[in-house]
Design an enzyme around this catalytic site. Structure first.
Site, PDB file in Angstrom:
ATOM      1  N   ARG A 238       5.545  10.969  38.738  1.00 30.21           N
ATOM      2  CA  ARG A 238       6.403  11.213  37.782  1.00 30.21           C
ATOM      3  C   ARG A 238       7.200   9.846  37.494  1.00 30.21           C
ATOM      4  O   ARG A 238       7.370   9.242  38.470  1.00 30.21           O
ATOM      5  CB  ARG A 238       7.190  12.232  38.050  1.00 30.21           C
ATOM      6  CG  ARG A 238       6.776  13.843  37.803  1.00 30.21           C
ATOM      7  CD  ARG A 238       6.492  14.086  36.657  1.00 30.21           C
ATOM      8  NE  ARG A 238       5.693  15.301  36.375  1.00 30.21           N
ATOM      9  CZ  ARG A 238       4.467  15.819  36.324  1.00 30.21           C
ATOM     10  NH1 ARG A 238       3.671  14.738  36.554  1.00 30.21           N
ATOM     11  NH2 ARG A 238       4.218  17.102  36.253  1.00 30.21           N
ATOM     12  N   GLU A 267       8.911   9.377  28.932  1.00 27.17           N
ATOM     13  CA  GLU A 267       7.416   9.365  28.297  1.00 27.17           C
ATOM     14  C   GLU A 267       7.602  10.495  27.186  1.00 27.17           C
ATOM     15  O   GLU A 267       8.413  11.348  27.148  1.00 27.17           O
ATOM     16  CB  GLU A 267       6.371   9.714  29.043  1.00 27.17           C
ATOM     17  CG  GLU A 267       6.382  11.074  29.959  1.00 27.17           C
ATOM     18  CD  GLU A 267       5.291  11.165  31.136  1.00 27.17           C
ATOM     19  OE1 GLU A 267       5.007  10.256  31.785  1.00 27.17           O
ATOM     20  OE2 GLU A 267       4.611  12.224  30.824  1.00 27.17           O
ATOM     21  N   HIS A 285      -0.469   9.352  30.932  1.00 31.14           N
ATOM     22  CA  HIS A 285      -0.406  10.367  31.723  1.00 31.14           C
ATOM     23  C   HIS A 285      -1.579  11.366  31.709  1.00 31.14           C
ATOM     24  O   HIS A 285      -1.642  12.459  30.915  1.00 31.14           O
ATOM     25  CB  HIS A 285       0.824  11.204  31.106  1.00 31.14           C
ATOM     26  CG  HIS A 285       1.389  12.338  32.210  1.00 31.14           C
ATOM     27  ND1 HIS A 285       2.436  12.610  32.307  1.00 31.14           N
ATOM     28  CD2 HIS A 285       0.771  12.816  33.210  1.00 31.14           C
ATOM     29  CE1 HIS A 285       2.756  13.515  33.387  1.00 31.14           C
ATOM     30  NE2 HIS A 285       1.475  13.739  33.990  1.00 31.14           N
TER      31      HIS A 285
HETATM   32  C1  GLV Z   1       0.561  16.449  35.522  1.00 33.45           C
HETATM   33  O1  GLV Z   1       1.127  15.625  35.733  1.00 33.45           O
HETATM   34  C2  GLV Z   1       0.605  17.552  36.453  1.00 33.45           C
HETATM   35  O2  GLV Z   1       1.613  17.823  37.300  1.00 33.45           O
HETATM   36  O3  GLV Z   1      -0.476  18.527  36.513  1.00 33.45           O
END
Ligand code: GLV
Length: 329
Positions: A238, A267, A285
């Protein structure tokens, strides 16, 4: 009366379609972040919801949703959800672990390699027409093989990355909230060290730990200063774990060789200082984003929601609950 569920963004229609068998489904047509007011309004008359990291849900968003009993997050990380507040309200929370482990570990490795070997920087340079002749010293990078891989957060995905590292003959160090059982350490060929040692020894540091307020900007200027100037940093966890201004400064000042980032604090906005740098690989991401895995994540979330609301073969026992042990029965 049939239960009603909200699906917060378009997901694979053939999979989400399974919800229609049990529920009235309120589907969102467009991808995007909803305002807190929109989320509250959507949840108001729902029994359950299928949501993603685009949907922050805390006490305020559920205050006017007396029927809400289950929230199925499509994702393994669930820092978009205030789990203690949802638990206090008796709401079952589920996530999608396991199904994305290997895909995400693949991507973490790819991003680390791209950063170390300057792959996107090299492609940009070539496309800009700068490659006039082959030269011995063009775009020299760092090696992975024989180097030290440092994994911060040794859950399932961290372990997946460690297992891959064996094929590259890397030394694997890790730091985690708690040390892993010896059998797992052996299987991952990984050695537990404290955080300072991890930072100091890393040739390639990969972040795979969950975000929590306590871990906010864990990688700040002081942490970066402990790393080798030849090291790389890869973040597939994150964005909030990293102080992006401090990272940009370290990269610009050659106090860190390169970074690979798949996640960002604000983001989809990306820190302009990072955008201006060549020695950082930036992806939107997508670490769990293979077609098969994204489909498996949605399928698991649908199973969770159906079961949490008392239907299907697992009625009352969603496969991957987050707060099962904490809910009052
Ligand atoms: C993506 O970032 C997830 O947490 O699955």
């Amino acid at each position: 009366m049939r239960s009603r569920v909200w699906v917060s963004q378009p997901l694979f229609a053939d999979i989400v379609g399974r919800l229609h068998e049990h529920f009235d489904v309120v589907a969102t047509e467009h991808v995007g972040k909803h305002s807190p007011q929109q989320i509250a309004a959507a949840l108001a008359d729902c029994d359950g919801a299928l949501v993603t990291l685009n949907d922050p849900i805390a006490a305020a968003e559920i205050a006017g949703a007396p029927r809400l009993r289950a929230i199925a997050n499509v994702g393994v990380g669930y820092n978009n959800l205030d789990v203690p507040a949802l638990t206090r309200a008796g709401i079952v929370v589920t996530n999608t672990p396991d199904v994305l482990t290997e895909t995400t570990a693949d991507f973490g490795f790819a991003l680390m390699m791209a950063a170390a070997r300057r792959i996107t920087e090299a492609e940009r340079w070539l496309r800009e027409g700068q490659w006039r002749q082959w030269s011995f010293e063009t775009l020299l990078g760092g090696d992975l093989h024989g180097s030290t891989l440092a994994i911060l957060g040794m859950g399932r995905i961290g372990q997946g990355i460690a297992r891959r590292a064996a094929g590259f003959d890397m030394r694997v160090l890790y730091h985690n909230r708690s040390r892993l059982p010896e059998t797992v350490e052996r299987e991952c060929r990984a050695q537990y060290v404290d955080l300072d040692m991890l930072l100091a020894q890393a040739d390639h540091l990969v972040l795979v730990l969950p975000y929590s307020p306590q871990a906010h900007h864990l990688i700040d200027a002081a942490a970066l200063a402990k790393m080798k100037p030849t090291a790389t940093l890869t973040n597939i966890a994150r964005g909030g774990l990293v102080d992006e201004d401090a990272l940009a400064e370290a990269l610009a000042g050659a106090r860190l060789a390169a970074a690979g980032l798949d996640v960002y604090e604000g983001e989809p906005a990306v820190n302009p200082r990072l955008l201006a740098l060549r020695n950082v690989v930036l992806t939107p991401h997508i670490a769990s984003g293979s077609l098969a895995t994204r489909r498996a994540m949605v399928s698991l979330a649908v199973d969770n929601l159906i079961a949490a609301l008392g239907f299907g073969p697992d009625a009352g026992r969603p496969p991957t609950p987050v707060n099962a042990g904490q809910l009052k029965r």
